[in-house]
Write a protein that holds these residues in place. Sequence first.
Motif, short mmCIF file in Angstrom:
data_model
loop_
_atom_site.label_atom_id
_atom_site.label_comp_id
_atom_site.label_asym_id
_atom_site.label_seq_id
_atom_site.Cartn_x
_atom_site.Cartn_y
_atom_site.Cartn_z
N ALA A 59 0.83 -1.20 0.00
CA ALA A 59 0.00 0.00 0.00
C ALA A 59 0.87 1.26 0.00
N ARG A 70 -9.95 4.64 -1.65
CA ARG A 70 -9.88 3.46 -0.79
C ARG A 70 -10.35 2.22 -1.56
N ALA A 71 -11.41 2.38 -2.33
CA ALA A 71 -11.95 1.24 -3.08
C ALA A 71 -10.93 0.71 -4.09
N GLU A 74 -8.22 -1.17 -2.17
CA GLU A 74 -8.79 -2.42 -1.65
C GLU A 74 -8.90 -3.46 -2.76
N LYS A 75 -9.32 -3.05 -3.95
CA LYS A 75 -9.43 -3.97 -5.08
C LYS A 75 -8.08 -4.58 -5.42
N ARG A 78 -7.07 -7.07 -2.69
CA ARG A 78 -7.87 -8.30 -2.77
C ARG A 78 -7.30 -9.24 -3.85
N GLU A 96 -8.36 -10.76 5.31
CA GLU A 96 -9.35 -9.67 5.26
C GLU A 96 -9.11 -8.69 6.40
N MET A 99 -6.07 -6.58 5.67
CA MET A 99 -6.34 -5.58 4.65
C MET A 99 -7.09 -4.38 5.24
N LYS A 100 -8.13 -4.64 6.03
CA LYS A 100 -8.89 -3.55 6.63
C LYS A 100 -8.02 -2.73 7.57
N LEU A 103 -5.82 -0.49 5.38
CA LEU A 103 -6.61 0.61 4.80
C LEU A 103 -6.90 1.68 5.84
#
Length: 238
Positions: A59, A70-71, A74-75, A78, A96, A99-100, A103
Amino acid sequence: MSERKISSFRTPGQADLDAHGDSPDDRHNTTRPTARRDRQTPAEKKPRRVTRDYLMNYATWYLERFTASRARLEKLMRGKIRLSIAEYDTDPQEAEDWMKSVLNTCETAGFLNDQAYALGRARSMLRKGKAIRVIGADLNARGIASPLVDQTITDLRDEADDAARTDMRGTDPNLAAAAAYARRRRLGPFRRPDQREEKHDKDLAALARQGFSYDIATRIINSDTGDLENLLQIIDGL
């Protein structure tokens, strides 16, 4: 002599080349073709095993080079997680959670800011001559939440109003964007005088494809460059 007849006169070497894709010498060479194939199709790298540290490093690396919502980030993460699950049987729920966490950390540190990202992109698109509805659709497609898209469009209209001269306040920024697109693509009043009438309908269609209404397109294409100076000032002042 026709092209077909010319092509029929081939030497034996040429015939061999056509039939096999390489020369007779190449077919007896056991090393050169293999080396060439190796250069063209390198072995795929194995995916990296995902950990929280790996996602954080990824990131940081990405956001140092690109602005993103953010989207969007995140993509991308993923995708890394899916590969790690398939290759290393990484626990999906644990990945998951990592990742959160990453972010949220990036947002807290200011590396991710959807509001700033959306407004910056909206400004850039308006300068390039994109219609307001096209800008809104683009932001939605990039994962910006609808309420934030609405707020961004409101802020963009306010900024355009602030950039306008007093007698131009309240002007639809779509008009300014259409003028900017016409200038950028040299449409209508920005064409050579001897081309304007001939290209009139084509220029209207070009603005329509950018999402502008017929009324706006007609007004811009039928104007003179002097009539558009105040509109262009709005764009240039953003």
